[in-house]
Design an enzyme around this catalytic site. Structure first.
Site, PDB file in Angstrom:
ATOM      1  N   ALA A  57       0.859  -1.183   0.000  1.00 25.22           N
ATOM      2  CA  ALA A  57       0.000   0.000   0.000  1.00 25.22           C
ATOM      3  C   ALA A  57       0.893   1.229   0.000  1.00 25.22           C
ATOM      4  O   ALA A  57       1.710   1.403   0.903  1.00 25.22           O
ATOM      5  CB  ALA A  57      -0.898  -0.006   1.239  1.00 25.22           C
ATOM      6  N   VAL A  59       2.206   5.104   0.150  1.00 28.49           N
ATOM      7  CA  VAL A  59       1.960   6.427   0.734  1.00 28.49           C
ATOM      8  C   VAL A  59       2.100   7.470  -0.365  1.00 28.49           C
ATOM      9  O   VAL A  59       2.820   7.274  -1.348  1.00 28.49           O
ATOM     10  CB  VAL A  59       2.940   6.725   1.885  1.00 28.49           C
ATOM     11  CG1 VAL A  59       2.803   5.695   3.000  1.00 28.49           C
ATOM     12  CG2 VAL A  59       4.387   6.784   1.396  1.00 28.49           C
ATOM     13  N   VAL A  83       4.074  -1.390   3.644  1.00 20.90           N
ATOM     14  CA  VAL A  83       3.960   0.029   3.299  1.00 20.90           C
ATOM     15  C   VAL A  83       4.953   0.367   2.188  1.00 20.90           C
ATOM     16  O   VAL A  83       6.153   0.158   2.328  1.00 20.90           O
ATOM     17  CB  VAL A  83       4.202   0.925   4.530  1.00 20.90           C
ATOM     18  CG1 VAL A  83       4.090   2.403   4.133  1.00 20.90           C
ATOM     19  CG2 VAL A  83       3.213   0.593   5.636  1.00 20.90           C
ATOM     20  N   LYS A  84       4.427   0.895   1.104  1.00 23.73           N
ATOM     21  CA  LYS A  84       5.240   1.236  -0.057  1.00 23.73           C
ATOM     22  C   LYS A  84       5.699   2.687   0.059  1.00 23.73           C
ATOM     23  O   LYS A  84       4.877   3.607   0.147  1.00 23.73           O
ATOM     24  CB  LYS A  84       4.404   1.032  -1.320  1.00 23.73           C
ATOM     25  CG  LYS A  84       5.170   0.788  -2.592  1.00 23.73           C
ATOM     26  CD  LYS A  84       4.165   0.441  -3.683  1.00 23.73           C
ATOM     27  CE  LYS A  84       4.826   0.050  -4.975  1.00 23.73           C
ATOM     28  NZ  LYS A  84       3.806  -0.206  -6.022  1.00 23.73           N
ATOM     29  N   VAL A  85       7.021   2.877   0.053  1.00 23.83           N
ATOM     30  CA  VAL A  85       7.615   4.195   0.272  1.00 23.83           C
ATOM     31  C   VAL A  85       8.563   4.515  -0.882  1.00 23.83           C
ATOM     32  O   VAL A  85       9.388   3.679  -1.254  1.00 23.83           O
ATOM     33  CB  VAL A  85       8.406   4.223   1.603  1.00 23.83           C
ATOM     34  CG1 VAL A  85       9.003   5.601   1.848  1.00 23.83           C
ATOM     35  CG2 VAL A  85       7.511   3.809   2.768  1.00 23.83           C
TER      36      VAL A  85
END
Length: 228
Positions: A57, A59, A83-85
């Site tokens: 997912a 940000v 979490v995709k950063v």
């Protein structure tokens, strides 16, 4: 090599899951924009009921605190959320802080082995080099995959290399041969991997031959003289 589907389309994910080849899913705001009727959070939660594998997912905040706020909210949706950063100075700091909190991350928009090395050092669980976009500017994206796989292996870094921006079946073969731990691809490419003209024509020919054989047997049975 694990196969992730790069989509936010629930039906596509269900199909890949039924095939038994789905190991996870990657999403981003662009993919989500192609869906309708649900919030991003609702889509993510539904995806997590279809696969137990990692679900990325992304940000959209550009500052560290914004990334942390969005990422923490995503991580609460399901235990398999990653979490995709994006790769940036702020992104590296956010990845490091997520790692301290036990939240897994996928560092996206990687275009060099050095960027991947930094992301791994910061604590990223997944490293996502974009091979297709490198090919678009006349660079060999698979070089980055091979280099990063070697770096992770040599230095025993606790990260996996995820080949992203996959454009065709050849990219998948090349990524697998380059040692990528994971590749994420759109449904269209996954379907292309299934089919081959000779396979399709062979199936059709087998079916035709079988029907002809059944018809011949039925005709032969119908011409037999009844027993006295």
């Amino acid at each position: 090599m694990k196969i992730f589907l790069d989509t936010a389309d629930i039906e596509e994910i269900r199909i890949a899951a039924r095939w038994g080849v789905l190991d996870g899913v990657t999403t981003n705001p662009t993919l989500f924009s192609k869906t309708s009727g649900s919030t991003y959070e609702e889509v993510l939660k539904e995806i997590c009921t279809i696969t137990n594998g990692p679900v990325s997912a992304e940000v959209v905040a550009e500052d560290v605190e914004g990334m942390l706020s969005e990422g923490r909210a995503f991580a609460k949706l399901a235990p398999n959320i990653v979490v995709k950063v994006p790769m940036s100075e702020e992104g590296l700091e956010a990845i490091s802080r997520f790692a301290e909190e036990g939240i897994k991350t996928n560092c996206t928009l990687i275009f060099t082995a050095n960027q991947g090395l930094l992301a791994a050092k910061a604590g990223a669980s997944l490293l996502s080099p974009f091979v297709g976009r490198l090919d678009d500017i006349n660079q060999d994206g698979m070089i980055v995959i091979r280099e990063l796989v070697d770096i992770v292996t040599i230095h025993e870094l606790d990260s996996e290399v995820l080949a992203a921006s996959i454009r065709n079946p050849l990219h998948m073969t090349q990524a697998a041969l380059a040692g990528a731990h994971i590749a994420t691809l759109p449904m269209k490419v996954l379907q292309q991997m299934v089919h081959h003209p000779l396979t399709d024509s062979g199936i059709k020919q087998f079916r035709t031959d079988w029907e002809r054989t059944r018809e011949a047997l039925a005709a032969k049975a119908g011409t037999k003289t009844p027993a006295a």
